[in-house]
Design a protein around this motif. Structure first.
Motif, PDB file in Angstrom:
ATOM      1  N   GLN A  62       0.819  -1.213   0.000  1.00  0.00           N
ATOM      2  CA  GLN A  62       0.000   0.000   0.000  1.00  0.00           C
ATOM      3  C   GLN A  62       0.858   1.273   0.000  1.00  0.00           C
ATOM      4  O   GLN A  62       2.022   1.266   0.400  1.00  0.00           O
ATOM      5  CB  GLN A  62      -0.895   0.014   1.240  1.00  0.00           C
ATOM      6  N   TRP A  81      -5.963   0.962  -1.386  1.00  0.00           N
ATOM      7  CA  TRP A  81      -4.577   1.088  -1.859  1.00  0.00           C
ATOM      8  C   TRP A  81      -3.713   1.908  -0.910  1.00  0.00           C
ATOM      9  O   TRP A  81      -2.488   1.891  -1.033  1.00  0.00           O
ATOM     10  CB  TRP A  81      -4.538   1.709  -3.247  1.00  0.00           C
ATOM     11  N   SER A  82      -4.317   2.660  -0.018  1.00  0.00           N
ATOM     12  CA  SER A  82      -3.565   3.513   0.898  1.00  0.00           C
ATOM     13  C   SER A  82      -3.752   3.048   2.335  1.00  0.00           C
ATOM     14  O   SER A  82      -4.772   2.442   2.685  1.00  0.00           O
ATOM     15  CB  SER A  82      -4.026   4.966   0.779  1.00  0.00           C
ATOM     16  N   CYS A  83      -2.765   3.368   3.152  1.00  0.00           N
ATOM     17  CA  CYS A  83      -2.843   3.069   4.582  1.00  0.00           C
ATOM     18  C   CYS A  83      -2.337   4.299   5.333  1.00  0.00           C
ATOM     19  O   CYS A  83      -1.180   4.713   5.168  1.00  0.00           O
ATOM     20  CB  CYS A  83      -1.984   1.851   4.906  1.00  0.00           C
TER      21      CYS A  83
END
Length: 299
Positions: A62, A81-83
Motif C-alpha cells: 500500500q 490502496w492507501s494506509c
C-alpha cells in the motif's frame, strides 16, 4: 560497465528493470514482450495469484500516507490502496502490516500539493521502523521542501526525480552520496516537455554528475506510457547526461535498494549494440525479456 554477450543474431543482457510501476493500473503480464524482465511495484497492487505470470517482482503493497493525504483523494486510487498513519504508534503497526503482506519496500507519500503530509516525528518513526525491518523506503516527494524533508529523514530513494523545485547544489551532492533516484522524467508531459520536466531533468543531470545512482523507472500506469521500454524515458536520460552505457546500467541494476529480485528472465535485443548513439534508443526498444529456456532456443 554492463556485461553482455551475443547469441544467435542478438545481444543478451541482464534482465531490464522498471523500478517504478503500478500493477493495479496495468496488465503486467505483457511487460516481458516489451522488454521488461523485472519490476518494482510502488503502491496500490494487492498481491494475488497473478503474480507468477508477471516479471520478477518486488512490491510495496500500500501507499503509506498521512490521513487524507495523497493519493487517498485521487480519482484513480481505490480506498484499499492507501494506509494512513496518524501517530508514532501507528507507524510501527503499519510498517509491520506491510511486511506481513510480503512487501519488501515501503512507499511513503510526501505530497503537500495534494493533501496533508507527515510531521517530522511520524516520518522519522516510519523510516526508522522500516529500516529495523530491513525494508528500504521510497518516497514520493512533491511540493516545496518535501524532497529535503525526505532526505533528512533518511529515505533510501525517490520514486520520482524531484520535480517541484530546483534543489540546491549542495543538497543534490549530499543526496548523491547516499540515495538512489528513480527517473520517471517522461511523465511530465509525455513527450511534450513541461516546466516540471525541465526542473526534473536539471536536478537529475546534477545528481548524476555528482555520482548519484540513477534507476530507470517510468511510473507505468500513470498516463499514456508504453507497456514496456519507454523511448521517451531513455531519450530524457540521455539528454540529462547519461551515456548509453550508463542507461544500460540504470536498466540492469542487479540489486536496487538492496532488494532481492529473481533473475528468471534475461534481456534479448536483436542485433548488436549500435555504435551511433542516435540509433541506440531505437535498438534498445526492440528488447524482449526471455526465460532461459526461451533463450536457449535462439542459441
Amino acid at each position: 560497465m554492463t556485461t553482455h554477450f551475443l547469441v544467435g543474431r542478438g545481444t543478451v543482457l541482464p534482465g531490464f528493470l522498471d523500478a517504478h510501476i503500478h500493477l493495479a493500473l496495468i496488465d503486467g503480464t505483457v511487460l516481458p514482450s516489451g522488454g521488461i524482465a523485472r519490476a518494482i511495484d510502488l503502491g496500490g497492487w494487492l498481491p494475488d495469484g497473478l503474480r507468477t505470470s508477471m516479471p520478477d517482482l518486488a512490491y510495496a503493497h500500500q501507499f503509506i500516507n498521512s490521513p487524507g493525504g495523497y493519493p487517498s483523494r485521487a480519482s484513480w486510487a481505490e480506498p484499499t490502496w492507501s494506509c494512513a498513519v496518524a501517530s508514532i504508534a501507528d507507524a510501527t503497526t503499519v510498517v509491520d502490516l506491510q511486511a506481513a503482506a510480503g512487501a519488501s519496500v515501503l512507499k511513503i507519500t510526501l505530497n503537500s500539493v495534494a493533501g496533508p503530509v507527515f510531521g517530522a516525528e511520524v516520518l522519522a518513526a516510519l523510516v526508522g521502523r522500516a529500516h529495523e525491518r530491513s525494508l528500504p523506503v521510497v518516497a514520493h516527494a512533491e511540493g516545496a521542501g518535501q524532497a529535503d524533508r525526505a532526505f533528512t529523514a533518511g529515505v533510501d530513494a525517490f520514486a520520482h526525480t524531484p520535480f517541484s523545485e530546483r534543489l540546491a547544489d549542495d543538497l543534490v551532492t549530499a543526496m548523491a552520496a547516499r540515495m538512489s533516484w528513480i527517473s520517471t522524467l517522461d511523465i511530465h508531459g509525455w513527450g511534450r516537455p513541461t516546466a516540471a520536466f525541465e526542473i526534473a531533468s536539471d536536478n537529475l543531470r546534477r545528481f548524476h554528475a555528482a555520482g548519484g545512482r540513477v534507476l530507470y523507472g517510468t511510473d507505468l500506469g500513470n498516463g499514456p506510457l508504453p507497456l514496456g521500454l519507454n523511448s521517451g524515458e531513455i531519450a530524457a536520460l540521455l539528454d540529462a547526461g547519461l551515456t548509453s552505457g550508463e542507461v544500460l546500467t540504470a536498466l540492469c541494476s542487479p540489486a536496487p535498494l538492496g532488494l532481492t529480485l529473481a533473475d528468471s528472465r534475461v534481456t534479448f535485443i536483436p542485433g548488436e549494440r549500435p555504435r551511433d548513439p542516435l540509433d541506440f534508443t531505437d535498438w534498445l526498444c526492440t528488447a524482449r525479456a526471455l526465460t532461459r529456456p526461451e533463450l536457449e532456443v535462439l542459441a
